[in-house]
Design a protein around this motif. Sequence first.
Motif, mmCIF file in Angstrom:
data_model
loop_
_atom_site.group_PDB
_atom_site.id
_atom_site.type_symbol
_atom_site.label_atom_id
_atom_site.label_comp_id
_atom_site.label_asym_id
_atom_site.label_seq_id
_atom_site.Cartn_x
_atom_site.Cartn_y
_atom_site.Cartn_z
ATOM 1 N N VAL A 1 0.758 -1.101 0.085
ATOM 2 C CA VAL A 1 0.305 -0.205 -0.622
ATOM 3 C C VAL A 1 0.974 1.516 0.179
ATOM 4 O O VAL A 1 1.434 1.671 0.483
ATOM 5 C CB VAL A 1 -1.159 0.216 1.522
ATOM 6 N N VAL B 1 1.731 4.905 1.488
ATOM 7 C CA VAL B 1 0.997 5.759 2.279
ATOM 8 C C VAL B 1 1.817 7.191 2.375
ATOM 9 O O VAL B 1 2.130 7.909 2.428
ATOM 10 C CB VAL B 1 1.369 5.240 3.922
ATOM 11 N N LEU C 1 -6.095 8.973 0.862
ATOM 12 C CA LEU C 1 -7.118 7.497 1.678
ATOM 13 C C LEU C 1 -8.364 7.510 0.561
ATOM 14 O O LEU C 1 -8.336 8.510 -0.493
ATOM 15 C CB LEU C 1 -7.934 8.142 2.947
ATOM 16 N N HIS D 1 -12.627 -6.257 3.659
ATOM 17 C CA HIS D 1 -13.023 -4.840 3.365
ATOM 18 C C HIS D 1 -13.975 -4.303 3.217
ATOM 19 O O HIS D 1 -12.938 -2.781 2.639
ATOM 20 C CB HIS D 1 -11.089 -4.675 3.525
ATOM 21 N N GLN E 1 -14.499 0.288 3.746
ATOM 22 C CA GLN E 1 -13.478 0.820 4.423
ATOM 23 C C GLN E 1 -13.014 1.681 4.102
ATOM 24 O O GLN E 1 -12.663 2.200 2.671
ATOM 25 C CB GLN E 1 -12.313 -0.699 4.843
ATOM 26 N N ALA F 1 -9.084 3.591 3.271
ATOM 27 C CA ALA F 1 -7.793 2.829 2.805
ATOM 28 C C ALA F 1 -7.241 3.410 2.667
ATOM 29 O O ALA F 1 -7.283 4.462 1.628
ATOM 30 C CB ALA F 1 -8.293 1.108 1.959
ATOM 31 N N PHE F 2 -5.834 2.881 2.635
ATOM 32 C CA PHE F 2 -4.922 3.402 1.852
ATOM 33 C C PHE F 2 -4.746 2.974 -0.054
ATOM 34 O O PHE F 2 -5.230 1.489 0.256
ATOM 35 C CB PHE F 2 -3.467 2.775 1.798
ATOM 36 N N PRO G 1 3.417 -1.835 3.991
ATOM 37 C CA PRO G 1 3.432 0.144 3.600
ATOM 38 C C PRO G 1 4.438 0.304 3.447
ATOM 39 O O PRO G 1 5.831 0.006 3.968
ATOM 40 C CB PRO G 1 2.992 0.418 5.099
ATOM 41 N N VAL H 1 -12.105 5.734 10.626
ATOM 42 C CA VAL H 1 -10.659 5.449 10.069
ATOM 43 C C VAL H 1 -10.625 4.206 10.674
ATOM 44 O O VAL H 1 -9.749 4.090 12.218
ATOM 45 C CB VAL H 1 -9.850 6.428 8.987
ATOM 46 N N THR I 1 -5.498 0.021 8.657
ATOM 47 C CA THR I 1 -5.203 1.446 8.040
ATOM 48 C C THR I 1 -5.576 2.292 9.496
ATOM 49 O O THR I 1 -3.890 2.711 8.769
ATOM 50 C CB THR I 1 -6.406 2.326 7.075
ATOM 51 N N LEU J 1 -1.314 3.873 10.738
ATOM 52 C CA LEU J 1 -1.449 5.284 10.743
ATOM 53 C C LEU J 1 -0.387 5.482 12.257
ATOM 54 O O LEU J 1 -0.077 6.186 13.428
ATOM 55 C CB LEU J 1 -2.144 6.248 10.489
#
Length: 225
Positions: A40, A42, A66, A76, A79, A81-82, A133, A193, A197, A201
Motif C-alpha cells: 500500500v 502511504v 486515503l 474490507h 472501509q 484504505a490506502f 506499507p 478510519v 489503515t 497510521l
Amino acid sequence: MPVVADARAELIALCERGLDWHPELPKSRADVSGLRPAAVLVLFGVLDSVPSSTGGAVPRDLDVLLLRRAATLGSHAGQIAFPGGRLEASDAGPVAAAVREAREETDVDVDGIEPLGTLPPMPVPVSNHLVTPVPAWWTRPSEVAAVDHDESVEVFRVPVGEMLDPANRANTEHVYGGRAYRSPAFTVGGRVVWGFTALVLSRMFDELGWAEPWNHERIVEPDDL
C-alpha cells in the motif's frame, strides 16, 4: 511551528530504522509463507490548500491520501484504505506495486510521487495478505479521483493534524478467531478510519513522536459517523 520538510525527513528516518507493528505482543513465529504479498502507498504531502483546523506536532498543511473501498468487495468492503493491492509478476517489488496500484485506483501522476522507503510487512490474516506499507511524499500534487467504482468509490485527503487531535482518536472492538480485540481508530471528516489503515497510521504516529495522549477507553463502531 513544524515545517513540512521536517515531516519528510522524519518519515525517511522511520523507514530506515523500521518498527514493530504489535510491540506489546511476543515476537510472532507464525508462518506467513501462505500469505499473498501486497503493498500500500502511504502518501503524505501538502495535498491541497486547506490546512488542518488543529495544530500540534505536525505542520497544519500536512495531509495523507486515503480512499473508500467499494461496499461490494469481498474483503474490507466499504472501509477507508490506502491505495494498494497485490504484487504482480511484472512488479519489481512492493514499491513498484504500491505506486502502480495508486495510479490505477486514483489516477495520481506517479511522476509526482517520491517513495521514501518501506516499513516491515504486516500479516493481514482476514484477507490472507502480507502487506508492505510504502511511505511516500507527494512532490507535485495532481488531480485524483476514484477510477474504478467497482474497487473504490471516493478518494480524499485527510489532514494529519486532525487525525492526531485526541478528540478524534478512539478504538474499535471486534472478534477474530473467537477472541476480542481492540484496535486504533480515527474519527475525522464524518468518517471512521479503522482496521489495517488505522493500525498502520497509529503505529507510525507513535514511532514518529507525533501522537498526543488520547482516551483509549473511547470505543466507536465503524458506522458510528
